[in-house]
Design a protein around this motif. Sequence first.
Motif, PDB file in Angstrom:
ATOM      1  N   ILE A  48       2.492  -4.128   7.572  1.00 28.08           N
ATOM      2  CA  ILE A  48       1.291  -3.506   6.784  1.00 28.08           C
ATOM      3  C   ILE A  48       0.721  -4.163   5.667  1.00 28.08           C
ATOM      4  O   ILE A  48      -0.312  -4.645   5.453  1.00 28.08           O
ATOM      5  CB  ILE A  48       1.663  -2.074   6.279  1.00 28.08           C
ATOM      6  N   ILE A  49       1.910  -4.931   4.835  1.00 28.36           N
ATOM      7  CA  ILE A  49       1.656  -5.824   3.587  1.00 28.36           C
ATOM      8  C   ILE A  49       0.918  -7.140   4.046  1.00 28.36           C
ATOM      9  O   ILE A  49      -0.055  -7.564   3.544  1.00 28.36           O
ATOM     10  CB  ILE A  49       2.835  -6.107   2.989  1.00 28.36           C
ATOM     11  N   LYS A  50       1.174  -7.549   5.384  1.00 31.24           N
ATOM     12  CA  LYS A  50       0.808  -8.821   5.768  1.00 31.24           C
ATOM     13  C   LYS A  50      -0.851  -8.478   6.350  1.00 31.24           C
ATOM     14  O   LYS A  50      -1.726  -9.452   6.028  1.00 31.24           O
ATOM     15  CB  LYS A  50       1.293  -9.426   7.113  1.00 31.24           C
ATOM     16  N   ILE A  51      -1.020  -7.408   6.904  1.00 31.16           N
ATOM     17  CA  ILE A  51      -2.297  -7.089   7.372  1.00 31.16           C
ATOM     18  C   ILE A  51      -3.396  -6.742   6.096  1.00 31.16           C
ATOM     19  O   ILE A  51      -4.345  -7.284   5.900  1.00 31.16           O
ATOM     20  CB  ILE A  51      -2.281  -5.901   8.341  1.00 31.16           C
ATOM     21  N   CYS A  52      -2.690  -6.244   5.198  1.00 28.34           N
ATOM     22  CA  CYS A  52      -3.438  -5.587   4.000  1.00 28.34           C
ATOM     23  C   CYS A  52      -3.929  -6.883   3.177  1.00 28.34           C
ATOM     24  O   CYS A  52      -4.871  -6.999   2.666  1.00 28.34           O
ATOM     25  CB  CYS A  52      -2.854  -4.769   2.984  1.00 28.34           C
ATOM     26  N   ASP A  53      -2.848  -7.776   3.087  1.00 30.32           N
ATOM     27  CA  ASP A  53      -3.003  -8.941   2.357  1.00 30.32           C
ATOM     28  C   ASP A  53      -4.214  -9.939   2.846  1.00 30.32           C
ATOM     29  O   ASP A  53      -5.032 -10.554   2.333  1.00 30.32           O
ATOM     30  CB  ASP A  53      -1.714 -10.120   2.399  1.00 30.32           C
ATOM     31  N   TYR A  54      -4.285 -10.087   4.364  1.00 29.25           N
ATOM     32  CA  TYR A  54      -5.188 -10.693   5.057  1.00 29.25           C
ATOM     33  C   TYR A  54      -6.659 -10.097   4.860  1.00 29.25           C
ATOM     34  O   TYR A  54      -7.587 -10.778   4.660  1.00 29.25           O
ATOM     35  CB  TYR A  54      -5.038 -11.001   6.556  1.00 29.25           C
ATOM     36  N   LEU A  55      -6.614  -8.955   5.016  1.00 20.79           N
ATOM     37  CA  LEU A  55      -7.945  -8.133   4.770  1.00 20.79           C
ATOM     38  C   LEU A  55      -8.171  -7.969   3.346  1.00 20.79           C
ATOM     39  O   LEU A  55      -9.317  -7.711   3.038  1.00 20.79           O
ATOM     40  CB  LEU A  55      -7.859  -6.941   5.584  1.00 20.79           C
ATOM     41  N   LYS A  56      -7.370  -8.468   2.387  1.00 19.61           N
ATOM     42  CA  LYS A  56      -7.705  -8.028   0.891  1.00 19.61           C
ATOM     43  C   LYS A  56      -7.882  -6.621   0.619  1.00 19.61           C
ATOM     44  O   LYS A  56      -8.815  -6.378   0.026  1.00 19.61           O
ATOM     45  CB  LYS A  56      -9.008  -9.018   0.560  1.00 19.61           C
ATOM     46  N   ILE A  57      -6.999  -5.637   1.284  1.00 20.06           N
ATOM     47  CA  ILE A  57      -7.019  -4.503   0.940  1.00 20.06           C
ATOM     48  C   ILE A  57      -6.011  -3.824   0.161  1.00 20.06           C
ATOM     49  O   ILE A  57      -4.821  -4.249   0.369  1.00 20.06           O
ATOM     50  CB  ILE A  57      -7.422  -3.464   2.207  1.00 20.06           C
ATOM     51  N   ASP A  58      -5.985  -2.926  -0.507  1.00 15.10           N
ATOM     52  CA  ASP A  58      -4.961  -2.292  -1.478  1.00 15.10           C
ATOM     53  C   ASP A  58      -3.916  -1.666  -0.567  1.00 15.10           C
ATOM     54  O   ASP A  58      -4.249  -0.515   0.231  1.00 15.10           O
ATOM     55  CB  ASP A  58      -5.643  -1.510  -2.568  1.00 15.10           C
ATOM     56  N   VAL A  59      -2.748  -2.049  -0.665  1.00 16.26           N
ATOM     57  CA  VAL A  59      -1.552  -1.340   0.256  1.00 16.26           C
ATOM     58  C   VAL A  59      -1.409   0.230  -0.233  1.00 16.26           C
ATOM     59  O   VAL A  59      -1.108   0.849   0.762  1.00 16.26           O
ATOM     60  CB  VAL A  59      -0.099  -2.077   0.015  1.00 16.26           C
ATOM     61  N   ASP A  60      -1.263   0.321  -1.442  1.00 17.74           N
ATOM     62  CA  ASP A  60      -1.364   1.786  -2.038  1.00 17.74           C
ATOM     63  C   ASP A  60      -2.352   2.402  -1.641  1.00 17.74           C
ATOM     64  O   ASP A  60      -1.883   3.909  -1.038  1.00 17.74           O
ATOM     65  CB  ASP A  60      -1.048   1.713  -3.497  1.00 17.74           C
ATOM     66  N   ALA A  61      -3.546   2.310  -1.505  1.00 19.95           N
ATOM     67  CA  ALA A  61      -4.613   3.048  -1.017  1.00 19.95           C
ATOM     68  C   ALA A  61      -4.481   3.267   0.329  1.00 19.95           C
ATOM     69  O   ALA A  61      -4.683   4.373   0.831  1.00 19.95           O
ATOM     70  CB  ALA A  61      -5.820   2.307  -1.408  1.00 19.95           C
ATOM     71  N   LEU A  62      -4.023   2.329   1.301  1.00 20.87           N
ATOM     72  CA  LEU A  62      -3.904   2.657   2.401  1.00 20.87           C
ATOM     73  C   LEU A  62      -2.753   3.541   2.885  1.00 20.87           C
ATOM     74  O   LEU A  62      -3.083   4.221   3.638  1.00 20.87           O
ATOM     75  CB  LEU A  62      -3.473   1.162   3.334  1.00 20.87           C
ATOM     76  N   ALA A  63      -1.730   3.611   2.115  1.00 21.33           N
ATOM     77  CA  ALA A  63      -0.691   4.436   2.209  1.00 21.33           C
ATOM     78  C   ALA A  63      -1.268   5.942   2.107  1.00 21.33           C
ATOM     79  O   ALA A  63      -0.489   7.040   2.499  1.00 21.33           O
ATOM     80  CB  ALA A  63       0.470   4.032   1.293  1.00 21.33           C
ATOM     81  N   GLU A  64      -2.174   5.969   1.180  1.00 22.42           N
ATOM     82  CA  GLU A  64      -2.787   7.418   0.774  1.00 22.42           C
ATOM     83  C   GLU A  64      -3.705   7.933   1.918  1.00 22.42           C
ATOM     84  O   GLU A  64      -4.398   8.877   1.689  1.00 22.42           O
ATOM     85  CB  GLU A  64      -3.263   7.513  -0.658  1.00 22.42           C
ATOM     86  N   GLY A  65      -4.080   6.894   2.801  1.00 19.94           N
ATOM     87  CA  GLY A  65      -4.981   7.370   3.777  1.00 19.94           C
ATOM     88  C   GLY A  65      -6.531   6.838   3.790  1.00 19.94           C
ATOM     89  O   GLY A  65      -7.438   7.295   4.195  1.00 19.94           O
TER      90      GLY A  65
END
Length: 124
Positions: A48-65
């Motif tokens: 998940i971190i690798k994907i978020c890093d590549y897409l430049k999206i926030d991991v915490d926000a993704l965890a919250e949906g």
Amino acid sequence: MSIEQELKQLMIAKSSSVRQFAIDVELPYTTIMSMLNKGIGNAGVNKIIKICDYLKIDVDALAEGRIEEKMNHGSNLSYSEQEHIEKYRSLNKDGKEIVDIILEREYQFLEYRKKIEDIKGSEK
């Protein structure tokens, strides 16, 4: 739209296809498809971190949906870039000098290659 559908759209926008995204992010295509089809909730944190890093999206926000661009206190640095800076700051003077030399050499080589490609492109 589900979070998985939003992720899929971002992946396609970034890499033209989910398969190409898997190659770009260096994860198996089957893993990416499993995450998109079965939900990201069961995916490993590192993936998940690798994907978020590549897409430049926030991991915490993704965890919250939800999907949000990564906020780096006004900077546009990825997670790995931030890690590099932290490591660099921990080096002594000699270590920083070595990193600076290598970085400058690589940058100059990149600039040289760009000039060569521009010359080749203008000759066509």
